[in-house]
Write a protein that holds these residues in place. Structure first.
Motif, PDB file in Angstrom:
ATOM      1  N   PRO A 101       0.743  -1.446   0.258  1.00 64.87           N
ATOM      2  CA  PRO A 101      -0.078  -0.537   0.305  1.00 64.87           C
ATOM      3  C   PRO A 101       1.200   1.353   0.151  1.00 64.87           C
ATOM      4  N   ASP A 102       0.187   2.031  -0.625  1.00 63.83           N
ATOM      5  CA  ASP A 102       0.680   3.345  -0.738  1.00 63.83           C
ATOM      6  C   ASP A 102       1.396   4.054   0.501  1.00 63.83           C
ATOM      7  N   ILE A 103       0.742   3.594   1.655  1.00 59.69           N
ATOM      8  CA  ILE A 103       0.633   4.744   2.514  1.00 59.69           C
ATOM      9  C   ILE A 103       1.971   4.411   3.365  1.00 59.69           C
ATOM     10  N   VAL A 104       2.501   2.902   2.933  1.00 60.99           N
ATOM     11  CA  VAL A 104       3.721   1.833   3.487  1.00 60.99           C
ATOM     12  C   VAL A 104       4.848   2.728   3.339  1.00 60.99           C
ATOM     13  N   THR A 105       4.752   3.736   2.033  1.00 60.86           N
ATOM     14  CA  THR A 105       5.980   4.120   1.025  1.00 60.86           C
ATOM     15  C   THR A 105       5.488   5.293   1.070  1.00 60.86           C
ATOM     16  N   SER A 106       4.367   6.091   1.823  1.00 60.45           N
ATOM     17  CA  SER A 106       4.753   7.635   1.926  1.00 60.45           C
ATOM     18  C   SER A 106       4.076   7.311  -0.207  1.00 60.45           C
ATOM     19  N   GLY A 107       4.087   7.374  -0.906  1.00 57.22           N
ATOM     20  CA  GLY A 107       3.806   7.331  -2.029  1.00 57.22           C
ATOM     21  C   GLY A 107       5.066   6.929  -2.942  1.00 57.22           C
ATOM     22  N   LEU A 108       6.134   6.659  -2.238  1.00 58.11           N
ATOM     23  CA  LEU A 108       7.621   6.512  -2.982  1.00 58.11           C
ATOM     24  C   LEU A 108       7.137   5.188  -3.973  1.00 58.11           C
ATOM     25  N   ASP A 109       7.927   5.072  -4.844  1.00 58.28           N
ATOM     26  CA  ASP A 109       7.835   3.134  -5.535  1.00 58.28           C
ATOM     27  C   ASP A 109       8.571   2.527  -5.064  1.00 58.28           C
ATOM     28  N   THR A 110       9.190   2.738  -3.906  1.00 55.10           N
ATOM     29  CA  THR A 110      10.353   1.641  -3.506  1.00 55.10           C
ATOM     30  C   THR A 110       9.475   1.556  -2.140  1.00 55.10           C
ATOM     31  N   VAL A 111      10.603   0.382  -1.309  1.00 52.04           N
ATOM     32  CA  VAL A 111       9.525  -0.359   0.090  1.00 52.04           C
ATOM     33  C   VAL A 111      10.808  -0.441   0.472  1.00 52.04           C
ATOM     34  N   ALA A 112      10.599  -0.083   2.129  1.00 54.92           N
ATOM     35  CA  ALA A 112      12.204  -0.496   2.657  1.00 54.92           C
ATOM     36  C   ALA A 112      12.098  -1.882   3.387  1.00 54.92           C
ATOM     37  N   ILE A 113      13.141  -2.770   3.394  1.00 54.29           N
ATOM     38  CA  ILE A 113      12.070  -4.402   3.436  1.00 54.29           C
ATOM     39  C   ILE A 113      13.468  -4.836   4.451  1.00 54.29           C
ATOM     40  N   ARG A 114      12.734  -5.791   5.277  1.00 58.51           N
ATOM     41  CA  ARG A 114      14.210  -6.270   6.382  1.00 58.51           C
ATOM     42  C   ARG A 114      13.395  -7.654   6.860  1.00 58.51           C
ATOM     43  N   VAL A 115      14.104  -8.256   6.833  1.00 58.35           N
ATOM     44  CA  VAL A 115      14.273  -9.969   7.767  1.00 58.35           C
ATOM     45  C   VAL A 115      14.659  -9.729   9.145  1.00 58.35           C
ATOM     46  N   PRO A 116      14.526  -9.741  10.054  1.00 57.97           N
ATOM     47  CA  PRO A 116      14.511  -9.169  11.926  1.00 57.97           C
ATOM     48  C   PRO A 116      15.124 -10.154  11.472  1.00 57.97           C
ATOM     49  N   ALA A 117      15.279 -10.362  12.899  1.00 54.80           N
ATOM     50  CA  ALA A 117      16.271 -11.794  14.011  1.00 54.80           C
ATOM     51  C   ALA A 117      16.215 -12.757  14.685  1.00 54.80           C
ATOM     52  N   HIS A 118      14.978 -11.937  15.944  1.00 56.56           N
ATOM     53  CA  HIS A 118      14.928 -12.366  16.652  1.00 56.56           C
ATOM     54  C   HIS A 118      13.878 -13.596  16.413  1.00 56.56           C
ATOM     55  N   PRO A 119      14.236 -13.952  17.747  1.00 53.09           N
ATOM     56  CA  PRO A 119      13.204 -16.232  17.419  1.00 53.09           C
ATOM     57  C   PRO A 119      12.030 -15.585  17.300  1.00 53.09           C
ATOM     58  N   LEU A 120      11.365 -14.442  18.561  1.00 54.94           N
ATOM     59  CA  LEU A 120      10.350 -14.645  18.827  1.00 54.94           C
ATOM     60  C   LEU A 120       9.399 -13.901  17.432  1.00 54.94           C
ATOM     61  N   THR A 121       9.588 -12.793  17.049  1.00 54.07           N
ATOM     62  CA  THR A 121       9.065 -11.930  15.716  1.00 54.07           C
ATOM     63  C   THR A 121       9.151 -13.353  14.571  1.00 54.07           C
ATOM     64  N   ARG A 122      10.587 -13.929  14.400  1.00 56.51           N
ATOM     65  CA  ARG A 122      10.884 -15.028  13.385  1.00 56.51           C
ATOM     66  C   ARG A 122       8.995 -15.998  13.319  1.00 56.51           C
ATOM     67  N   GLU A 123       8.462 -15.922  14.454  1.00 52.75           N
ATOM     68  CA  GLU A 123       8.184 -17.167  14.820  1.00 52.75           C
ATOM     69  C   GLU A 123       7.202 -16.214  15.155  1.00 52.75           C
ATOM     70  N   LEU A 124       6.549 -15.343  14.859  1.00 56.16           N
ATOM     71  CA  LEU A 124       5.376 -14.805  14.469  1.00 56.16           C
ATOM     72  C   LEU A 124       5.180 -14.487  13.122  1.00 56.16           C
ATOM     73  N   LEU A 125       6.203 -14.254  12.431  1.00 52.64           N
ATOM     74  CA  LEU A 125       6.028 -13.544  10.815  1.00 52.64           C
ATOM     75  C   LEU A 125       5.690 -14.785   9.885  1.00 52.64           C
ATOM     76  N   GLY A 126       6.498 -16.693  10.827  1.00 45.00           N
ATOM     77  CA  GLY A 126       5.920 -17.459  10.064  1.00 45.00           C
ATOM     78  C   GLY A 126       4.640 -17.785  10.187  1.00 45.00           C
ATOM     79  N   ARG A 127       4.204 -17.316  11.261  1.00 48.30           N
ATOM     80  CA  ARG A 127       2.239 -17.250  11.610  1.00 48.30           C
ATOM     81  C   ARG A 127       1.441 -16.460  11.042  1.00 48.30           C
ATOM     82  N   LEU A 128       1.671 -15.374   9.965  1.00 51.58           N
ATOM     83  CA  LEU A 128       1.045 -14.894   9.409  1.00 51.58           C
ATOM     84  C   LEU A 128       1.497 -14.434   8.207  1.00 51.58           C
TER      85      LEU A 128
END
Ligand code: TXA
Ligand code: MG
Length: 318
Positions: A101-128
């Protein structure tokens, strides 16, 4: 209603699926997360942080494989960096796909992305079934949170849950990189050092962040601020101060015997810059809570994570 601080991933999954916000641990800092594909949820993130909508968010994904769902035409060198450092404190800015969605990128045509390293959040992301949009979980302009308590202190009344993953091990936000016209550019110095990036892709350029022309809109000159004024020790003379009992001190290795010990924070007695980075934001908050007249901060050696620490201290002192 105050946030529940706990470790129940089930509850976090349920809240996020419903469109609610959950503060999540990452190795860098705590994030204020929500469904990164849901416009209304993202609008809530901006509202809770009081963040201007011209400042885009980072999408957190579960693994490198998911990158292709949200990004296109990722350059070989950015891909090499992602392969090398994910999960970890690296964010890449790449061309977005229309699903973001444009609201994530403030209307830019680029997006910032990362894979965080914390085990709890990785588990969470894996379930979503969606990525998590998450800025640092602090009011806009304030120091980022590195413990669940930091989040609770400032945003606890506004969000239903803080997923407790303990103190952040890196303690600085991710390093943000992009590629333009064949150059790898560091848009924000952070928890991955410039040296480690250059070891993979060769010499990089470092964006010159000025308040008038922020390359990453969040890189305004004044940021990471405490309520108490911070000045760099190179710009003041402590021995001439009229009320030294009201002066705080942030230094790398040792106490300043002209000032009260309890008004001081030492980032790493052995001078270890990784340890110093992990302690920086908590120390800034600790000194800020004393309600002093002034905090005098030392810059640290300008290599490795020291460059990012100095960048934060300079911005905090503007
Ligand atoms: O370590 C981190 O990166 C943490 C954790 C929670 O992942 N997140 C974080 O997010 O620091 P935030 O929102 O506080 O900072 C994100 C930065 C902002 O400076 C923003 O301007 C920049 O990323 N950014 C986001 N999208 C961008 C884009 N498309 N182009 C340039 N900069 C972008
Ligand atoms: Mg932030």
């Amino acid at each position: 209603m105050a946030a529940i601080i706990n470790q129940k991933i089930d509850l976090a999954v349920e809240l996020l699926q419903r469109g609610d916000l959950v503060a999540i641990p990452t190795e860098t800092v705590y994030g204020l997360s929500g469904n990164g594909l849901a416009t209304e949820t993202i609008a809530q993130i901006f509202a809770v942080k009081a963040r201007p909508t011209f400042d885009p968010l980072i999408l957190h994904i579960s693994d490198l494989q998911a990158l292709d769902e949200y990004a296109q035409d990722v350059s070989p060198r950015l891909l090499a960096l992602a392969e090398h450092f994910w999960p970890g404190p690296l964010t890449i800015v790449v061309t977005k796909r229309p699903i973001v969605p444009d609201i994530v990128t403030s209307g830019l045509d680029t997006v910032a992305i990362r894979v965080p390293a914390h085990p709890l959040t990785r588990e969470l992301l894996g379930r979503l079934a969606f990525p998590l949009a998450a800025p640092s979980a602090n009011p806009f302009g304030y120091v980022s949170p590195t413990t669940p308590q930091h989040v609770a202190d400032q945003l606890g009344d506004q969000i239903p849950m803080i997923l407790d993953g303990g103190p952040c091990t890196v303690g600085l936000e991710s390093t943000i990189v992009t590629e333009r016209e064949g150059n790898i550019i560091i848009l924000r110095k952070g928890g991955l050092s410039v040296e480690r990036i250059e070891a993979v892709v060769g010499t990089v350029l470092i964006a010159d962040h000025s308040s008038s022309n922020p390359q990453a809109p969040g890189m305004l000159a004044s940021h990471y601020a405490t309520r108490t004024r911070i000045v760099l020790s190179e710009d003041v003379d402590i021995s001439t101060m009229t009320n030294p009992t009201r002066v705080g001190r942030l230094s790398l290795t040792s106490l300043d015997d002209r000032l009260l010990a309890h008004n001081q924070a030492v980032l790493s007695p052995s001078g270890d810059l990784t340890e110093a980075a992990a302690n920086l934001f908590a120390s800034m908050r600790q000194l800020d809570a004393l309600d002093l007249d002034l905090i005098v901060a030392d810059l640290v050696p300008d290599h490795g994570l020291g460059r990012a620490i100095n960048d934060k201290l300079r911005r905090a002192s503007v």
